[in-house]
Write an enzyme that holds these catalytic residues in place. Sequence first.
Site, PDB file in Angstrom:
ATOM      1  N   ASP A 185       0.696  -1.279   0.244  1.00 37.56           N
ATOM      2  CA  ASP A 185       0.003  -0.181  -0.487  1.00 37.56           C
ATOM      3  C   ASP A 185       1.290   1.417  -0.111  1.00 37.56           C
ATOM      4  OD1 ASP A 185      -2.379   1.622   0.486  1.00 37.56           O
ATOM      5  OD2 ASP A 185      -2.200   1.325   2.520  1.00 37.56           O
ATOM      6  N   GLU A 269      -3.005  -1.499  -5.331  1.00 39.56           N
ATOM      7  CA  GLU A 269      -3.867  -0.569  -5.860  1.00 39.56           C
ATOM      8  C   GLU A 269      -3.633  -0.696  -7.661  1.00 39.56           C
ATOM      9  OE1 GLU A 269      -5.564   2.351  -3.564  1.00 39.56           O
ATOM     10  OE2 GLU A 269      -3.960   2.661  -2.605  1.00 39.56           O
ATOM     11  N   CYS A 336     -11.258  -4.572   8.711  1.00 35.27           N
ATOM     12  CA  CYS A 336     -10.068  -4.904   9.341  1.00 35.27           C
ATOM     13  C   CYS A 336     -10.010  -6.083   8.854  1.00 35.27           C
ATOM     14  CB  CYS A 336     -11.268  -4.667  10.621  1.00 35.27           C
ATOM     15  SG  CYS A 336     -10.017  -6.651  11.934  1.00 35.27           S
ATOM     16  N   CYS A 339     -10.938  -9.496  10.570  1.00 39.93           N
ATOM     17  CA  CYS A 339     -12.445  -9.925  10.480  1.00 39.93           C
ATOM     18  C   CYS A 339     -13.567  -9.341   9.688  1.00 39.93           C
ATOM     19  CB  CYS A 339     -13.344  -9.407  11.973  1.00 39.93           C
ATOM     20  SG  CYS A 339     -13.685  -7.580  12.509  1.00 39.93           S
ATOM     21  N   ASP A 365      -1.594   1.209   7.760  1.00 38.75           N
ATOM     22  CA  ASP A 365      -1.194   0.705   6.083  1.00 38.75           C
ATOM     23  C   ASP A 365      -1.157  -0.508   6.398  1.00 38.75           C
ATOM     24  OD1 ASP A 365      -1.373   3.595   5.579  1.00 38.75           O
ATOM     25  OD2 ASP A 365       1.050   4.141   5.942  1.00 38.75           O
TER      26      ASP A 365
HETATM   27 ZN   LIG Z   1     -12.250  -7.060  13.510  1.00 38.45          ZN
END
Ligand SMILES: [Zn+2]
Length: 405
Positions: A185, A269, A336, A339, A365
Site C-alpha cells: 500500500d 491498488e 479490518c 475480521c 497502512d
Molecule cells: Zn476486526
Amino acid sequence: MSKIRKAYKVRLKTNDELERKLVRISGSTRFLWNKSLAMNLERLERDQGILWYNELAFWMKVWKGSEEYGFLGECPSQILQQKLMDLERAFRDCFDRKQPLKRLPVFKKKGMADSIRFPQGFKIDNRRIFLPKIGWVGFYKSREILGKVKNITLTRRAGRWYASIQTEQDIEIGKHPSDSVIGIDAGIKCFAAFSDGTLVEGVNSFRRHEQALAREQHRLARKQKGSENWNRQKRKIARLHHRIANVRGDFLHKLSTEVSKNQARVYVENLNIRGMSGSARGTEEEPGSNIKAKAGLNKSILDQGWFEFRRQLVYKLAWQGGSLEEVDARNTSLRCSCCGHIEKRNRKSQAEFVCLSCGKEQHADVNAAINILTVGQTGMACGSNRNSGRKQELARNREGVLPVA
Ligand SMILES: [Zn+2]
C-alpha cells in the site's frame, strides 16, 4: 526466450564546443516541434484535419530550403524526423479514447527538458558513442552495456548532458525463484507498507533537501527576474532538483530490486481509479484534513516516487518471471484485515487502526496492505456500503500522503 528492453543512463564528457553544438541541435528540434504544433493547433481551430508525419516532413523540407529556417539543415535529419514522429504520436495519443488522461501536446520552452533522440546512425565503443553530425563523444562508464542498442537519447539536466542508451536483449525468463506474494500500500505515514508488516520509511534526505529547496526558492523570489543573480540562483535550484531526483532514484531502484527478487507476485491498488475520482480536497461533508501540510512539493515528490516505484516493479518483476497486479482498492483502508468489519471509525488516525468489532489493533497502512493482498488473492473487492463512502476513501488516500522523513 523473451526480448527485454533496458536503458542505461551515462553522463557525457562534454566541452564548450560540443555543448554549443548540442544546444543548437536541441534548439532546432524545439523550433520544429513548436512550429509544427502551432500549425496543427491552428488547423484544429479552423476545423481542418491534423497534418500527420508525411505532410509535416514535406513542410520540414520546405523550411530547410528556405533562407529563414535554413538553420534546420545543421541538425541531423533523423533527429528532426524523430521529433515529427513524436508529435504525431502525441496527437494520436490525445485523440485515443483508451487514454483519457492524455492531453494535447504543448509547446516546448527553452531549457526545459532538452532532449535529442537518435533512432539510428550511432555506434558505441567501449567508453564513447558516435553520433551523426556530432562525432565521437566520451562518457563516464559505470557498468557494462549489454544487448543491441535500439536508440540513444541525449538529455540535459542541470547543465549536464546525459545519454540514455536503450538496448534490447534476449533473455530466458523462467519461473520466479520464490512463490511468495505480497500486498503493498502507498503509505500515509511512510513511503510504503507491506502486508508482511514491513514499513518502508523512505529517504530521510528528502526532508533536508526540500527545506533547502524552499529556502533557495525564497531567495530566487527576491531577486530581479532575468538578472545575472537570478539566473545563477535558477541554476542552483536546478542542481538541487537534480540531486533530489538522484537520491530518490537510488532509493527506488534498491527497493524495487529487492521486492522483485523476493516476491513472485505483488499486488497494489489500481491507480487509474484513484487518479480519476475523488477530489484532493475531500468532499463537502468530509474535507481532506490537513491539506496545507500535504499539498505541494512533499506530495508531488512522494507521488512521483510511488509511480516510479510501480513502473520499476512492473519490469523488474517481469524479468524475474514474476508479476505486478492491480486490485480494486475500495475500502481497503477502512476494512479490518482480521475480521472483515468495515467502518469509518475503525481508522482512529492516520497511523492507527483499531477494529470496532474484533478489537484488532494494527498500523493502518499495514492493515490496508493486507486487505490489498486479500483482494488480490481472492479476486473479490472489499464490500462497499455506498459509492460516496468509496469516493471519500479515495479522497482521503489522495490527500493522506505525508512527507517521508
Ligand atoms: Zn476486526
